[in-house]
Scaffold this motif. Structure first.
Motif, PDB file in Angstrom:
ATOM      1  N   ILE A   3       0.869  -1.181   0.000  1.00  0.00           N
ATOM      2  CA  ILE A   3       0.000   0.000   0.000  1.00  0.00           C
ATOM      3  C   ILE A   3       0.901   1.224   0.000  1.00  0.00           C
TER       4      ILE A   3
ATOM      5  N   VAL B 198       4.127  -1.508   3.230  1.00  0.00           N
ATOM      6  CA  VAL B 198       3.572  -0.159   3.285  1.00  0.00           C
ATOM      7  C   VAL B 198       4.693   0.819   2.937  1.00  0.00           C
TER       8      VAL B 198
ATOM      9  N   GLY C 156      -3.420   0.471   5.282  1.00  0.00           N
ATOM     10  CA  GLY C 156      -2.034   0.911   5.219  1.00  0.00           C
ATOM     11  C   GLY C 156      -1.547   1.464   6.542  1.00  0.00           C
TER      12      GLY C 156
END
Length: 393
Positions: free
Chosen positions: A30, A347, A378
């Protein structure tokens, strides 16, 4: 040995491609990295393509400073929304359409400086601004902001030298999300006037404000048109990043120089993009503002989640743009931390050293491109990653 430019050796490598490569190599990541809007251009921008096609002359070169249909709409927008008056008969200020806000800034730097001159930049800063100053063989002079990322006026004054040519401000700010109060921008603009400096103000995030924060254009101040350069962009407001359209207003004395610079680098901004930008202005600022409630919702959710790890990071107020600039309570290298968050926790954030924060560990989080669900997931990964990496130190 073939010669390489020593000037370019001083320019930092763009960090976005580096993070982008790590993201591509780590499927499922993400991405809180690059600052882009999640929504597409308005329908009016897309339908304007047919107007462009209707005239075969649109496939040829056009005026260096922009096509008339777009320039007229921009003059009206600037007066209506920013309080900036562009009256050609007044012979005071001019307008030029550019290929994005970055080109507008580089145009300004090249027009007002000679090699070795200085531009004052508030830190943290948008890295492409610093890169542009160095590419022009000038010196960026970094002035730290306060603990809330607001300008330190005394430090700014102390930084002015005989080589200073301009002060750059960005509000709403990238990378911090800070919004500078009108009074602060008026003071900086007055300092520039008194010291015969240009005030360059970047307003790319003009529509992105939250809570009680309001956007202010220094170019609207009385007599500001003699020394103020205002930079704008369609990239964020209208989901136009790939179309590469921005614009700038500037004192008339810079017109010849800016036209020379733009004609050499570009000739003219892409005509099809200019017609689409004119179509976007038919939708107006209301198009962007309709998304602000969803941005505000995402912003609050991310902030609420991050406040649960206040022992690991500090988040100063960020009432604009779509960024948080996190101060991580660690001596970890920001690039190494960013790398581990991607590879180990999927992330991605931008390391703070790219924005001039060499002391301490900082990360920029951009929630502009994500849905609410992606942002929440995220943030959960970020919390878990920071606990695992920083908490174990």
């Amino acid at each position: 040995m073939f010669h390489l430019s020593q000037r370019m050796e001083s320019v930092q490598d763009p960090v976005i491609p580096i993070i982008g490569r790590l993201v591509r190599e780590t499927p499922g990541t993400i991405n809180f990295g690059q600052g882009v809007a999640h929504y597409p251009p308005p329908p009016q921008a897309l339908s304007a393509y047919q107007t462009f096609l209707a005239d075969p002359a649109n496939h040829k070169y056009h005026p260096v400073d922009g096509v008339p249909i777009l320039k007229q709409k921009l003059v009206e927008k600037l007066q209506r929304e920013n309080g900036i008056t562009l009256n050609r008969s007044s012979a005071e200020a001019r307008l030029c359409v550019t290929a994005g806000g970055n080109m507008a800034f580089l145009n300004a730097v090249l027009a007002i400086t000679d090699p070795g001159d200085e531009i004052i930049i508030l830190a943290p800063f948008y890295f492409n601004h610093e890169m542009a100053v160095r590419i022009a063989d000038c010196k960026p002079v970094f002035v730290p902001t306060d603990e809330n990322y607001q300008p330190n006026l005394n430090a700014l004054l102390d930084a002015v030298t005989e080589r200073t040519k301009a002060v750059l401000t960005v509000s709403p700010n990238n990378p911090t999300g800070a919004v500078y109060p009108e009074a602060t921008l008026r003071t900086i603009n007055k300092v520039c006037l008194d010291r015969s400096l240009y005030h360059i103000h970047d307003e790319a995030y003009e529509y992105f404000t939250y809570n009680d924060a309001t956007h202010f254009s220094p170019g609207s101040i009385d007599n500001a048109n003699h020394h103020t350069v205002s930079l704008f962009s369609f990239s964020k407001s209208y989901g136009f990043a790939g179309w590469r359209i921005g614009y700038m207003t500037f004192p008339v004395r810079l017109e010849t120089a800016i036209h020379k610079i733009q004609d050499t680098n570009l000739i003219c901004p892409p005509i099809v993009s200019q017609y689409s930008a004119a179509g976007a202005l038919e939708a107006g600022g209301a198009y962007c503002k309709q998304f602000l409630s969803s941005y505000s919702e995402v912003r609050h959710k991310v902030l609420d989640e991050l406040n649960e790890i206040g022992d690991l990071c500090t988040i100063p107020p960020a009432d604009g743009a779509f960024y948080f600039f996190l101060k991580i309570n660690s001596n970890c290298s920001p690039m190494e931390l960013a790398r581990r968050l991607i590879l180990e926790h999927q992330v991605a954030l931008m390391p703070g050293h790219a924005f001039g924060m060499d002391q301490g560990c900082y990360l920029r989080l951009s929630y502009g491109a994500l849905s609410s669900e992606q942002a929440i997931e995220g943030t959960a990964r970020l919390k878990q990653g920071l606990r695992a990496i920083i908490g174990s130190q």
